[in-house]
Design a protein around this motif. Structure first.
Motif, PDB file in Angstrom:
ATOM      1  N   LEU A 117       0.841  -1.201   0.000  1.00 45.82           N
ATOM      2  CA  LEU A 117       0.000   0.000   0.000  1.00 45.82           C
ATOM      3  C   LEU A 117       0.878   1.253   0.000  1.00 45.82           C
ATOM      4  O   LEU A 117       1.966   1.255   0.595  1.00 45.82           O
ATOM      5  N   PRO A 118       0.430   2.329  -0.655  1.00 39.75           N
ATOM      6  CA  PRO A 118       1.243   3.542  -0.774  1.00 39.75           C
ATOM      7  C   PRO A 118       1.714   4.092   0.579  1.00 39.75           C
ATOM      8  O   PRO A 118       0.909   4.315   1.478  1.00 39.75           O
ATOM      9  N   GLU A 119       3.038   4.263   0.699  1.00 46.06           N
ATOM     10  CA  GLU A 119       3.689   4.838   1.876  1.00 46.06           C
ATOM     11  C   GLU A 119       3.454   4.057   3.167  1.00 46.06           C
ATOM     12  O   GLU A 119       3.666   4.596   4.260  1.00 46.06           O
ATOM     13  N   ALA A 120       3.026   2.821   3.078  1.00 44.50           N
ATOM     14  CA  ALA A 120       2.840   2.006   4.285  1.00 44.50           C
ATOM     15  C   ALA A 120       4.214   1.626   4.835  1.00 44.50           C
ATOM     16  O   ALA A 120       5.167   1.412   4.089  1.00 44.50           O
ATOM     17  N   ALA A 121       4.294   1.544   6.174  1.00 45.56           N
ATOM     18  CA  ALA A 121       5.542   1.180   6.834  1.00 45.56           C
ATOM     19  C   ALA A 121       5.244   0.275   8.020  1.00 45.56           C
ATOM     20  O   ALA A 121       4.186   0.380   8.641  1.00 45.56           O
ATOM     21  N   GLU A 122       6.179  -0.609   8.302  1.00 47.19           N
ATOM     22  CA  GLU A 122       6.048  -1.474   9.474  1.00 47.19           C
ATOM     23  C   GLU A 122       6.767  -0.807  10.633  1.00 47.19           C
ATOM     24  O   GLU A 122       7.950  -0.481  10.528  1.00 47.19           O
ATOM     25  N   LYS A 123       6.032  -0.576  11.715  1.00 48.80           N
ATOM     26  CA  LYS A 123       6.627   0.063  12.884  1.00 48.80           C
ATOM     27  C   LYS A 123       5.794  -0.295  14.108  1.00 48.80           C
ATOM     28  O   LYS A 123       4.607   0.020  14.155  1.00 48.80           O
ATOM     29  N   PRO A 124       6.400  -0.987  15.091  1.00 49.96           N
ATOM     30  CA  PRO A 124       5.654  -1.348  16.300  1.00 49.96           C
ATOM     31  C   PRO A 124       5.139  -0.099  17.016  1.00 49.96           C
ATOM     32  O   PRO A 124       5.645   1.003  16.804  1.00 49.96           O
ATOM     33  N   PHE A 125       4.143  -0.291  17.870  1.00 51.48           N
ATOM     34  CA  PHE A 125       3.622   0.848  18.618  1.00 51.48           C
ATOM     35  C   PHE A 125       3.955   0.680  20.093  1.00 51.48           C
ATOM     36  O   PHE A 125       4.047  -0.430  20.601  1.00 51.48           O
TER      37      PHE A 125
END
Length: 116
Positions: free
Chosen positions: A17-25
């Motif tokens: 998906l556009p500009e999606a990133a994996e980053k924990p919260f």
């Protein structure tokens, strides 16, 4: 622990998906996915569930039609988020569409327009 195949599948869907990133919260280490720092999909630390944003009526429809697969998650359920169990058989075409819908609800309109 979350199944590696499921994590791979989620990454493939979300990161396309556009500009999606994996980053924990927060202090969590479980995979979570964002667009412009806004969460659109979170997985639980134990790897048994994931949560995504649902449009009006989606949470109620999914939970009432398939309570073995979907649930109202703690904390974010009141805001329309839907929980999905990852330790049961899921229809991954349906999950793909639900994740894309979550992204559409969170992402800026300009990025959503790039999807279609």
């Amino acid at each position: 622990m979350i199944d590696d195949d499921i994590v791979t599948r989620l990454r493939k869907i979300c990161l396309a998906l556009p500009e999606a990133a994996e980053k924990p919260f927060g202090g969590h280490t479980a995979p979570s996915f964002r667009v412009r720092e806004k969460l659109f999909l979170m997985t639980s630390e134990d790897g048994l569930t994931m949560m995504f944003k649902g449009g009006p009526g989606v949470q109620e429809a999914l939970v009432s039609s398939a309570p073995d697969r979907f649930f109202v998650p703690a904390y974010v359920g009141a805001k329309g988020w839907v929980g999905a169990r990852l330790d049961v058989e899921q229809d991954w075409d349906e999950m793909d569409e639900l994740i894309r819908d979550s992204y559409r609800l969170i992402a800026p309109k300009r990025l959503v327009a790039l999807m279609d």
